[in-house]
Design a protein around this motif. Structure first.
Motif, PDB file in Angstrom:
ATOM      1  N   ASN A 274     -32.726  17.892  20.209  1.00 22.38           N
ATOM      2  CA  ASN A 274     -31.652  18.088  21.177  1.00 22.38           C
ATOM      3  C   ASN A 274     -30.286  18.130  20.519  1.00 22.38           C
ATOM      4  O   ASN A 274     -29.301  17.703  21.093  1.00 22.38           O
ATOM      5  CB  ASN A 274     -31.697  16.986  22.249  1.00 22.38           C
ATOM      6  N   CYS A 275     -30.251  18.599  19.287  1.00 24.61           N
ATOM      7  CA  CYS A 275     -28.962  18.656  18.599  1.00 24.61           C
ATOM      8  C   CYS A 275     -28.449  20.097  18.600  1.00 24.61           C
ATOM      9  O   CYS A 275     -29.191  21.021  18.926  1.00 24.61           O
ATOM     10  CB  CYS A 275     -29.108  18.110  17.175  1.00 24.61           C
ATOM     11  N   PRO A 276     -27.167  20.278  18.221  1.00 25.56           N
ATOM     12  CA  PRO A 276     -26.575  21.634  18.285  1.00 25.56           C
ATOM     13  C   PRO A 276     -27.275  22.647  17.369  1.00 25.56           C
ATOM     14  O   PRO A 276     -27.144  23.851  17.597  1.00 25.56           O
ATOM     15  CB  PRO A 276     -25.133  21.418  17.814  1.00 25.56           C
ATOM     16  N   VAL A 277     -27.978  22.189  16.361  1.00 24.36           N
ATOM     17  CA  VAL A 277     -28.630  23.144  15.452  1.00 24.36           C
ATOM     18  C   VAL A 277     -30.156  23.110  15.602  1.00 24.36           C
ATOM     19  O   VAL A 277     -30.891  23.499  14.692  1.00 24.36           O
ATOM     20  CB  VAL A 277     -28.226  22.896  13.976  1.00 24.36           C
ATOM     21  N   ALA A 278     -30.613  22.667  16.773  1.00 28.15           N
ATOM     22  CA  ALA A 278     -32.053  22.516  17.005  1.00 28.15           C
ATOM     23  C   ALA A 278     -32.816  23.830  16.821  1.00 28.15           C
ATOM     24  O   ALA A 278     -33.988  23.829  16.442  1.00 28.15           O
ATOM     25  CB  ALA A 278     -32.299  21.963  18.410  1.00 28.15           C
ATOM     26  N   GLU A 279     -32.118  24.946  17.056  1.00 26.53           N
ATOM     27  CA  GLU A 279     -32.797  26.245  16.959  1.00 26.53           C
ATOM     28  C   GLU A 279     -33.398  26.493  15.573  1.00 26.53           C
ATOM     29  O   GLU A 279     -34.348  27.257  15.427  1.00 26.53           O
ATOM     30  CB  GLU A 279     -31.814  27.369  17.309  1.00 26.53           C
ATOM     31  N   LEU A 280     -32.824  25.828  14.557  1.00 23.25           N
ATOM     32  CA  LEU A 280     -33.348  26.020  13.205  1.00 23.25           C
ATOM     33  C   LEU A 280     -34.791  25.537  13.098  1.00 23.25           C
ATOM     34  O   LEU A 280     -35.565  26.021  12.273  1.00 23.25           O
ATOM     35  CB  LEU A 280     -32.475  25.281  12.185  1.00 23.25           C
TER      36      LEU A 280
END
Lengths: 458, 249
Positions: free
Chosen positions: B178-184
């Motif tokens: 659930n962090c801003p760079v979770a898409e990685l």
């Protein structure tokens, strides 16, 4: 039923005829007389020099190179324009047409113009002043279209400048250049042939025209490439369903009965990441198209390996209705193939006997007359493969017969109301639609723009 | 009876056209089908198109069968597909180290001449380490293998450095999902990297990186849209069934 069978059988006879000796002969005939063979159809005459007959007489002098024009006298009034058109109108069947002038001498007033005019243009008026004409004028840098009042457009031009004018057929606009740079574009709202036109209007003015014999100052190749890139970008932006390609490939394999390939393809697609969900929305059409898949596969294999007798036996056993009518187009195709296979393996005597008994009943049908002759002609050659009927011995001929049998079996599916749906795979229907759209668009556009050849894309 | 019905249909279209003030040409289904019948598509060309798809998308077994069943020759050595797919699969499963090794076995020039691809693979390796909770190993790898590449002063290196920072920031969050760079960490990141390697290998084999069929489908949609401006004609709206619709205005 018999009629339905004929729709399919005749379709494949048509495909055969497309490869036949007569078709090949017709193609060479048209090439030599340069009328309608594919590449010649795209050949168009283009302007090469200035028209010395249809120019404004005493107010312009076209020099002996037919590419330079001078204003010889002192102009007295506005109707003394020296206008010269090119000897031919701009060709249509390309992405862009373009020509350039070099201003050798801007003369007394620099009233030079470049543009396009329609065929009935009045030769004493500047291009742009009259209806159906467009002109970019050197003395004021204005663009004139259809009347004597110009619009703000680009810079003025004078001695030493190279000015160009082109038609962008895909964008349907004119564009003008000065010293290699585009200065502006204007919508092309005129139909019919357009002649490259130059005008001089004051003492000592002299310009030279370049219709492409010498390299242009403007980078036309780069301009064309950019146009193509822009078009490609709009196409690339179109989104299609991820599964569309898979579905089409799959239905192609099903349609032609490439069962083994289909099995492998399905197995592999199931294990891809992310997995591809196939055939879920249209499960019903799926079962229709897998109809008799195994039989179709077997028959294709037999025909592709030249075992026509075996194929016949299987057909008689599985689908007697297909081979019931001995004079049907389907039976004709199979009998011809049997004959061809006998020739292939050198059993010429057997072929002769077979031909005598089988071809007789077809020979009276005028519509297959030419095809029977092609087959029979195989006997005349020591090396039939190298003869004008050698195409019969190629794989493509077996393929036609195999595809005909395939379509025929598909049409025996009681769920199919119209045999014509069995004629083409989904992929073929899409490719036909694609081609027809391009052809139609171009023809509605007065044949302007580049031709479309699917083959070039494949 | 049916003929009369068709005419009524055309009249209705014509009226609609007039009301809307357009000058579109109307092409009935019958006329259009005639035009379609004049278009001859060669079976051989369609087979090639199918083979091109199977080969480019890596369906090696299907391509092998298709060669036998249809007599179509592939435009690439089928053996190379297996190697290419092994690389792709390794990235998709997160075995990036293995993938890099396999690419180099295939052709070391691919990564040598393609710094961006090499960076993306290394980045993916870092992502996999973080995913597996190997914090210490991830830090060491980032600093020793990845960071030095970002120090040179050009735009490409700058963008690598930014990407590296973005990736390392995964370590700063407790709940990485659930962090801003979770898409990685998403599977799509692996797929992106995998298809980049796939494309690079195809290019190195002088083969187009994309199959021809999808772009032809796009072209069909584009061509239909273009023709829409000039004419009302039977369109194909559903590509996967290729059924002709009745011409609308």
């Amino acid at each position: 039923m018999a009629q339905e069978n004929d729709v399919i059988g005749l379709h494949f006879l048509e495909l055969w005829r497309f490869n036949s000796k007569a078709a090949a002969a017709a193609a060479t005939a048209t090439t030599s007389t340069s009328s309608s063979s594919k590449e010649d159809a795209e050949f168009e005459e283009e302007p090469t020099e200035l028209d010395t007959f249809n120019s404004s007489g005493m107010f312009s002098v076209v020099l002996s190179d037919k590419l330079s024009v001078q204003y010889p006298t002192v102009n007295l009034h506005g109707h003394d324009v020296g206008v010269v058109q090119a000897n031919k109108p701009a060709p249509l069947k390309r992405l862009v047409y373009y020509f350039e002038i070099f201003v050798k001498n801007a003369g007394a007033k620099g009233q030079i113009a470049i543009g396009f005019t329609a065929s009935g243009f009045k030769m004493r008026r500047q291009p742009g002043w009259e209806a159906n004409s467009y002109g970019y004028h050197g003395d004021d840098g204005l663009l004139y279209r259809g009347h004597g009042k110009g619009e703000t457009f680009g810079p003025t031009y004078t001695t030493g400048d190279t000015v160009g004018c082109g038609i962008n057929y895909s964008a349907q606009e004119f564009f003008f250049t000065k010293n290699g740079k585009v200065v502006g574009t204007v919508a092309k709202d005129v139909k019919g042939p357009l002649f490259p036109t130059v005008a001089v209007h004051s003492q000592n003015e002299e310009v030279t025209v370049n219709f492409g014999k010498d390299p242009f100052v403007f980078d036309l190749k780069a301009f064309e490439a950019e146009e193509r890139r822009k078009q490609q970008m709009t196409i690339d932006k179109i989104s299609i369903s991820q599964n569309a390609s898979y579905e089409i490939i799959r239905s192609y394999l099903q349609y032609y009965g490439y069962e083994e390939t289909l099995k492998q393809f399905d197995m592999a697609s199931r294990s891809t990441v992310p997995p591809i969900a196939l055939g879920q929305e249209n499960g019903s059409s799926d079962t229709e198209i897998t109809y008799a898949m195994n039989h179709r596969k077997t028959l294709r294999q037999l025909i592709r390996s030249g075992e026509i007798d075996d194929a016949f036996d299987k057909l008689r056993m599985w689908y007697p209705q297909i081979v019931q009518d001995n004079k049907s187009a389907m039976c004709f195709l199979l009998h011809c193939q049997k004959f061809i296979e006998l020739v292939r393996i050198g059993k010429l005597e057997e072929a002769v006997v077979f031909g005598r008994t089988e071809f007789e009943k077809f020979y009276r049908l005028t519509e297959v007359d030419d095809l029977v002759k092609d087959c029979a002609a195989l006997l005349a050659y020591e090396q039939p493969l190298k003869s004008s009927v050698g195409y019969l011995l190629e794989d493509s001929q077996r393929e036609i017969v195999a595809d005909a049998v395939n379509s025929m079996i598909l049409s025996t599916n009681p769920n199919i109301a119209d045999a014509r749906v069995c004629l083409h795979s989904c992929l073929e229907r899409l490719l036909r639609q694609l081609t027809a759209c391009f052809l139609e668009k171009r023809s509605l556009n007065g044949d302007q723009g580049e031709a479309f050849y699917l083959g070039r894309l494949l | 009876m049916s003929c009369c019905f068709l005419d009524l249909f055309a009249v209705q279209l014509l009226l609609e056209c007039l009301i809307k003030g357009s000058s579109k040409k109307i092409i009935t289904k019958e006329e259009w089908e005639k035009k379609l019948n004049d278009v001859k598509i060669r079976k051989e060309d369609m087979n090639k198109l199918v083979m091109n798809f199977l080969v480019t998308e890596g369906y090696v077994d299907a391509a092998e069968k298709f060669r036998k069943e249809s007599g179509t020759e592939p435009d690439i050595d089928l053996a190379t597909i297996t190697d290419r797919m092994a690389v792709k699969k390794a990235v998709q499963c997160g075995n990036v180290e293995d993938a890099i090794e396999k690419v180099n076995d295939l052709n070391p020039e691919i990564l040598d001449t393609n710094p961006q691809l090499f960076f993306h693979l290394q980045q993916q390796r870092l992502i996999e380490l973080i995913r597996n909770g190997k914090v210490a190993e991830a830090l060491e790898f980032a600093q020793e293998e990845l960071a030095p590449r970002g120090e040179e002063n050009d735009i490409l290196q700058q963008s690598f450095l930014e990407e590296l920072e973005r990736t390392v920031s995964l370590l700063a969050f407790e709940d990485v999902n659930n962090c801003p760079v979770a898409e990685l960490l998403d599977i799509s990141q692996r797929l992106k990297t995998a298809s980049e390697v796939n494309a690079a290998i195809l290019t190195s084999q002088s083969h187009e990186k994309d199959p021809k069929l999808p772009s032809l489908l796009k072209m069909l949609i584009w061509a239909q849209n273009q023709l829409d401006e000039k004419a009302a004609y039977p369109r194909i709206n559903d590509i996967s069934t290729a059924t002709l619709e009745d011409p609308g205005v």
